[in-house]
Scaffold this active site. Structure first.
Site, PDB file in Angstrom:
ATOM      1  N   LYS A  95       0.996  -1.120   0.038  1.00 33.80           N
ATOM      2  CA  LYS A  95      -0.016   0.080   0.158  1.00 33.80           C
ATOM      3  C   LYS A  95       0.750   1.205  -0.001  1.00 33.80           C
ATOM      4  CE  LYS A  95      -3.582   2.048   2.937  1.00 33.80           C
ATOM      5  NZ  LYS A  95      -4.476   1.675   4.019  1.00 33.80           N
ATOM      6  N   GLU A 125      10.554  -4.795   4.468  1.00 34.61           N
ATOM      7  CA  GLU A 125      10.616  -6.120   4.095  1.00 34.61           C
ATOM      8  C   GLU A 125      10.224  -6.155   2.657  1.00 34.61           C
ATOM      9  OE1 GLU A 125       8.910  -4.971   6.760  1.00 34.61           O
ATOM     10  OE2 GLU A 125       8.824  -6.425   8.454  1.00 34.61           O
ATOM     11  N   GLY A 151      -4.979  -2.616   5.525  1.00 35.79           N
ATOM     12  CA  GLY A 151      -4.333  -3.833   5.059  1.00 35.79           C
ATOM     13  C   GLY A 151      -4.832  -5.102   5.220  1.00 35.79           C
ATOM     14  N   ARG A 152      -5.193  -5.208   6.118  1.00 41.64           N
ATOM     15  CA  ARG A 152      -6.010  -6.821   6.568  1.00 41.64           C
ATOM     16  C   ARG A 152      -7.430  -6.748   6.168  1.00 41.64           C
ATOM     17  NH1 ARG A 152      -4.663  -3.552  10.948  1.00 41.64           N
ATOM     18  NH2 ARG A 152      -6.166  -2.923  12.275  1.00 41.64           N
ATOM     19  N   GLU A 167      -4.557  -7.875  15.389  1.00 36.99           N
ATOM     20  CA  GLU A 167      -4.136  -6.417  15.069  1.00 36.99           C
ATOM     21  C   GLU A 167      -5.558  -5.546  14.822  1.00 36.99           C
ATOM     22  OE1 GLU A 167      -0.429  -5.292  12.150  1.00 36.99           O
ATOM     23  OE2 GLU A 167      -2.322  -5.722  11.108  1.00 36.99           O
ATOM     24  N   HIS A 200      -3.381 -33.767  18.039  1.00 32.99           N
ATOM     25  CA  HIS A 200      -1.983 -34.563  18.437  1.00 32.99           C
ATOM     26  C   HIS A 200      -0.882 -33.631  18.986  1.00 32.99           C
ATOM     27  CE1 HIS A 200      -3.686 -38.282  16.747  1.00 32.99           C
ATOM     28  NE2 HIS A 200      -4.485 -37.565  16.063  1.00 32.99           N
ATOM     29  N   LYS A 227       9.495  -0.773  14.211  1.00 30.00           N
ATOM     30  CA  LYS A 227      10.118  -0.439  12.855  1.00 30.00           C
ATOM     31  C   LYS A 227      11.227   0.815  13.236  1.00 30.00           C
ATOM     32  CE  LYS A 227       5.971  -0.864  10.200  1.00 30.00           C
ATOM     33  NZ  LYS A 227       5.015   0.048   9.431  1.00 30.00           N
TER      34      LYS A 227
HETATM   35  C1  G6Q Z   1      -2.403  -4.452   8.077  1.00 26.87           C
HETATM   36  C2  G6Q Z   1      -1.635  -3.535   8.400  1.00 26.87           C
HETATM   37  C3  G6Q Z   1      -0.206  -4.081   7.996  1.00 26.87           C
HETATM   38  C4  G6Q Z   1       0.180  -3.799   6.518  1.00 26.87           C
HETATM   39  C5  G6Q Z   1       1.597  -4.265   6.243  1.00 26.87           C
HETATM   40  C6  G6Q Z   1       2.154  -4.077   4.937  1.00 26.87           C
HETATM   41  O1  G6Q Z   1      -3.728  -3.954   8.476  1.00 26.87           O
HETATM   42  O2  G6Q Z   1      -1.505  -2.176   7.862  1.00 26.87           O
HETATM   43  O3  G6Q Z   1      -0.281  -5.481   8.116  1.00 26.87           O
HETATM   44  O4  G6Q Z   1      -0.603  -4.805   5.570  1.00 26.87           O
HETATM   45  O5  G6Q Z   1       2.613  -3.435   7.054  1.00 26.87           O
HETATM   46  O6  G6Q Z   1       1.917  -2.624   4.435  1.00 26.87           O
HETATM   47  P1  G6Q Z   1       2.180  -2.195   2.973  1.00 26.87           P
HETATM   48  O7  G6Q Z   1       1.104  -2.751   2.363  1.00 26.87           O
HETATM   49  O8  G6Q Z   1       1.988  -0.453   2.994  1.00 26.87           O
HETATM   50  O9  G6Q Z   1       3.500  -2.738   2.520  1.00 26.87           O
END
Ligand code: G6Q
Length: 555
Positions: free
Chosen positions: A211, A217, A271-272, A357, A388, A516
């Site tokens: 996003k 990463e 994001g989620r 989250e 198990h 971060k």
């Molecule tokens: C989810 C969070 C988080 C996000 C990641 C990746 O709700 O916002 O998990 O999706 O940190 O972020 P980017 O899409 O900006 O790389």
């Protein structure tokens, strides 16, 4: 009394009444509840199309549910639901809407934010995604050397990874046979190394899903993938082999990805909650636009159910309320999700992010410390594997772990025997958790099978199951794109209702920020040339020093 004070008083009263009710019924055992009511299954189960939600094995009575409904009313769940569906900026700390329901709106109704209908934008991106996915699937999307792109790597993390990765695994049966899809999330180089190994760059498409297009990463992995490709095909190949899914167009262009290969979404997509947006592109390529649409339709069907069903027949509301009952009144601090469907084995990890989250917060929407527990620890394993391993604790540990069992009635394979064994085990687990077996029964069973009295007496406490451990069961006919969409949306709305009742903003995630920032400070300190870390606590400085000492060349 003014309106807000009256609402707060009503809410306080609802919490207090539930606490008194808990004190009255806490000693009731599920055995007694079932023995006293042959209709309990009918009374405590809900349906949406072929989907069944059985919560009769929760430690609730009709009065408990009525009081929980009053809690939902007092917290104004209906009002918040209207705000969610009308695009209000309910993500108050980021001043944004949380409008994932618009992404899967299949009706002709407009969905507005600040008076502007966002549906034309959503449909336009979906159209571009469909055209692109169709071209890749048909072998018409060619790489720099003119060969069709056949391998797709999705690079993303968190919300930009978990949804597509989980859904790709769940819907493997719908995957295009001639395409392979791999997912990279971890900055650990082992992840991208594994993903790239054995691939031919000339036939590989890399999707960089971020996003913000700044996530360390993802950008590190994208740079490695870019170097891998450029090293073999040259700089000019980037445009043909890289696609971006992002809201940050300038950063995407700086990376060398063309506008044509960029699929956008909007700041109001969390994001989620983003699988329904262009973040779903790798999934759409894998399963095809029609199946992707079915997934959106499934989610939309649950949106309609959630919005249009009374509290007492509303599945996400019931899921949320029994969760609140377990967490806030029966003291559970964990929640397990056990899919009895191997294809859903990443579903618990997906829900972990969705729930923890969203609602792992201790500050309410008004900036005050909450007065009650919020999100439990969510975890899970597919059944029957979990039986198990972790389920010992569920049955005999000191604390109950409320559990969701999830299964399709019909499998998608032809092997005989397996599916009935799977379902029988799942039902037996929920029965064992609820009903248990007391010491006298355990002793009698041992004596009946020939164990001596002394041994039976000694082992009886170890072999007893206290029972009275709550669980719910979600059953549906088959796991397909439509039902996966329904399942995800059910949990999304469950999380939403819980967030409303706990009074937290479910749509921010400030908890990831401090780590971060600190990582940015630690990173240069790991370099062998760096001076010893200053201003760090002793453990942090010690760990940095230890790593450097181990890396230092031998004198
Ligand atoms: C989810 C969070 C988080 C996000 C990641 C990746 O709700 O916002 O998990 O999706 O940190 O972020 P980017 O899409 O900006 O790389």
């Amino acid at each position: 009394m003014d309106g807000p004070t009256r609402a707060a008083t009503r809410l306080d009263r609802a919490w207090a009444t539930l606490a008194q009710h808990r004190d009255r019924i806490v000693s009731l055992h599920l055995r007694d509840l079932f023995a006293g009511d042959p209709e309990r299954f009918r009374r405590f189960s809900l349906r949406q199309e072929d989907l069944l939600f059985d919560y009769s094995k929760q430690r609730v009575t009709a009065e408990t549910m009525a009081l929980l409904h009053e809690l939902a009313r007092a917290a104004d769940v209906a009002g918040w639901t209207d705000r969610l569906f009308s695009g209000e900026r309910i993500n108050s700390t980021e001043d944004r809407a949380a409008y994932h329901v618009a992404l899967r709106n299949r009706s002709t109704a407009p969905m507005r934010i600040d008076g502007r209908d966002v549906m034309p934008d959503i449909r336009a991106v979906l159209e571009r995604m469909r055209a692109f996915a169709d071209r890749v699937r048909a072998g018409e999307q060619l790489g720099a050397t003119g060969k069709p792109l056949r391998s797709v790597i999705n690079i993303g993390i968190g919300g930009s990874d978990l949804g597509p990765a989980m859904a790709d695994q769940a819907l493997g049966k719908w995957r295009h046979p001639g395409l392979q899809l791999r997912h990279v999330s971890n900055v650990d180089g082992a992840d991208i190394e594994r993903a790239l190994s054995g691939l031919d760059p000339a036939t590989t498409l890399v999707i960089v899903a971020s996003k913000t297009f700044t996530t360390q990463e993802t950008m590190t992995n994208a740079a490695s993938a870019r170097a891998w490709l450029v090293g073999r095909l040259g700089e000019a190949a980037v445009g043909k082999h890289f696609v971006a899914v992002s809201t940050a167009r300038d950063a995407v262009a700086a990376f060398g990805i063309t506008r044509e290969n960029t699929f956008g979404f909007w700041d109001w997509v969390g994001g989620r909650y983003s699988l329904w947006s262009a973040i779903g592109l790798p999934l759409m390529i894998a399963i095809g636009p029609e199946s992707f649409d079915r997934m959106l339709e499934g989610a939309h069907a649950i949106d309609r159910h959630f919005r249009g069903t009374s509290l007492d027949a509303n599945i996400p509301v019931a899921m949320a309320l029994v969760g609140i009952w377990n967490t806030n009144f029966l003291g559970a601090r964990a929640h397990a999700v056990l899919p009895y469907d191997h294809r859903l084995r990443r579903f618990p990890a997906y829900l972990q992010q969705l729930e923890m989250e969203s609602n792992g917060k201790r500050i309410d929407r008004d900036g005050r410390t909450v007065r009650h527990a919020t999100c439990p620890v969510v975890f899970g394993e597919p059944g029957t594997n979990g039986q198990h391993a972790l389920m010992q604790l569920f049955h005999q540990g000191p604390d109950p772990v409320p559990t969701d069992f999830i299964a399709p009635v019909e499998p998608d394979h032809e092997l005989s025997g397996h599916h009935d064994i799977l379902l029988a085990n799942m039902i037996a687990q929920s029965q064992a958790l609820a009903i248990g077996e007391d010491e006298a029964e355990a002793r009698a069973a041992m004596l009946a099978s020939g164990t001596g009295r002394e041994t039976a007496d000694r082992l009886a406490p170890h072999r007893a199951f206290p029972g009275n451990r709550p669980s719910s069961t979600l059953l549906f006919r088959r796991l397909d794109p439509y039902t996966l969409g329904r399942l995800i949306a059910l949990y999304e709305h469950k999380v939403f209702v819980q967030g409303v009742i706990w009074g937290v903003n479910s749509f921010d995630q400030w908890g990831v920020e401090l780590g971060k920032t600190l990582a940015r400070k630690v990173l240069p300190e790991l370099s062998l040339n760096a001076l010893p870390a200053e201003g760090q606590d002793a453990s942090t400085a010690g760990l940095i020093g230890h790593i450097k000492a181990m890396r230092a060349p031998a004198p």
